[in-house]
Motif scaffolding. Structure first.
Motif, mmCIF file in Angstrom:
data_model
loop_
_atom_site.group_PDB
_atom_site.id
_atom_site.type_symbol
_atom_site.label_atom_id
_atom_site.label_comp_id
_atom_site.label_asym_id
_atom_site.label_seq_id
_atom_site.Cartn_x
_atom_site.Cartn_y
_atom_site.Cartn_z
ATOM 1 N N GLY A 173 0.807 -1.203 0.000
ATOM 2 C CA GLY A 173 0.000 0.000 0.000
ATOM 3 C C GLY A 173 0.849 1.265 0.000
ATOM 4 O O GLY A 173 2.047 1.242 -0.280
ATOM 5 N N PRO A 174 0.233 2.389 0.331
ATOM 6 C CA PRO A 174 0.977 3.657 0.389
ATOM 7 C C PRO A 174 1.917 3.651 1.590
ATOM 8 O O PRO A 174 1.490 3.761 2.735
ATOM 9 C CB PRO A 174 -0.134 4.707 0.535
ATOM 10 N N VAL A 175 3.197 3.476 1.326
ATOM 11 C CA VAL A 175 4.185 3.307 2.384
ATOM 12 C C VAL A 175 4.991 4.582 2.570
ATOM 13 O O VAL A 175 5.434 5.195 1.597
ATOM 14 C CB VAL A 175 5.134 2.135 2.040
ATOM 15 N N SER A 176 5.177 5.005 3.808
ATOM 16 C CA SER A 176 6.086 6.096 4.118
ATOM 17 C C SER A 176 7.477 5.500 4.253
ATOM 18 O O SER A 176 7.747 4.741 5.189
ATOM 19 C CB SER A 176 5.674 6.794 5.418
ATOM 20 N N PHE A 177 8.364 5.800 3.312
ATOM 21 C CA PHE A 177 9.646 5.112 3.223
ATOM 22 C C PHE A 177 10.474 5.227 4.496
ATOM 23 O O PHE A 177 11.155 4.290 4.894
ATOM 24 C CB PHE A 177 10.438 5.665 2.036
ATOM 25 N N PHE A 178 10.409 6.359 5.163
ATOM 26 C CA PHE A 178 11.254 6.578 6.332
ATOM 27 C C PHE A 178 10.577 6.211 7.653
ATOM 28 O O PHE A 178 11.185 6.336 8.711
ATOM 29 C CB PHE A 178 11.721 8.036 6.377
ATOM 30 N N GLU A 179 9.332 5.779 7.587
ATOM 31 C CA GLU A 179 8.667 5.331 8.811
ATOM 32 C C GLU A 179 9.365 4.082 9.329
ATOM 33 O O GLU A 179 9.720 3.185 8.551
ATOM 34 C CB GLU A 179 7.196 5.047 8.513
#
Length: 248
Positions: A173-179
């Motif tokens: 899904g929509p992933v926050s790369f730096f999370e």
């Protein structure tokens, strides 16, 4: 091909091995090679990469077709931290690999991921200027987050680097790369290990002797393609389904 690139071409051999082979190999390697200094207390380090591709999915399909010369772009971080952010272009030329790397700030990485690449047009780095041109001409965008755990050894003679990658996963899904913790899906079985052997000109004989004849055959396994396979299957891409069924 310029002399600088020729001098940086490296061999890259890949194999899929099981846990028993891994247990024997890494113990033997640990006795004669140096451990990667970036490994954490558990003896491994975490790698997360964001791969880019164009509107034709050229990086994916060229890898599947075994195109003689191909490339892919990625942003990479280590141990889920933004303290070191690398932007890389990995070029495959027949059986050799050439990798170019530039360090990014967090702000630069966030802008690239968001598609705001105009500032790269006047970059001091040729690699980033090339990426800007590709984004404008071929509509390059982020397509896959790939992460795994790595155990690595190196030896200065031949610039040898031997890695064992486990726990290959892809972002969902929509992933926050730096999370720090993102939603992912496992791509390989827990018992699967991807072995990579990288070196410049010649692999020293004493290192060759550490690998039994049972480590065969060499594989064309690519973590980016393995994750994209699953992503396209989930999306119901007919061409990918046909490709994967044909490989069974």
């Amino acid at each position: 091909m310029d002399s600088r690139r020729a001098s940086c071409l490296r061999h890259e051999l890949k194999y899929r091995i099981d846990r028993l082979q891994f247990d024997v190999l890494h113990k033997n390697l640990a006795m004669v090679l140096k451990s990667d200094p970036h490994m954490e207390a558990n003896g491994r380090y975490h790698i997360r990469s964001l791969y880019f591709d164009d509107f034709r999915n050229s990086a994916y399909w060229e890898k599947q077709a075994g195109v003689y010369r191909r490339k892919k772009y990625r942003i990479r971080i280590y141990n889920r931290s933004d303290s070191v952010i690398k932007f890389e272009r990995k070029t495959k030329i027949q059986r050799y690999v050439f990798k170019e790397t530039v360090r990014l700030t967090r702000e630069e990485a966030d802008r690239i991921i968001a598609g705001d690449v105009g500032f790269l047009a006047n970059s001091d780095h040729q690699l980033l200027r090339d990426f800007y041109q590709e984004c404008r001409c071929n509509l390059i965008k982020p397509v896959a987050v790939v992460e795994y755990e790595r155990l690595a050894y190196f030896h200065p003679v031949g610039n040898v680097r031997i890695t064992f990658d486990t726990g290959l996963r892809m972002g969902l899904g929509p992933v926050s790369f730096f999370e720090r913790n993102i939603c992912t899906m496992s791509i390989v079985k827990d018992s699967d290990v991807i072995l990579e052997i990288k070196y410049n000109e010649v692999l020293p004989l004493f290192i060759c002797g550490l690998f039994p004849d049972t480590i065969r055959p060499q594989s064309a396994v690519g973590k980016f393609v393995m994750c994209r396979d699953q992503d396209m299957l989930r999306a119901g891409n007919p061409a990918c389904i046909l490709q994967c069924k044909g490989a069974e």
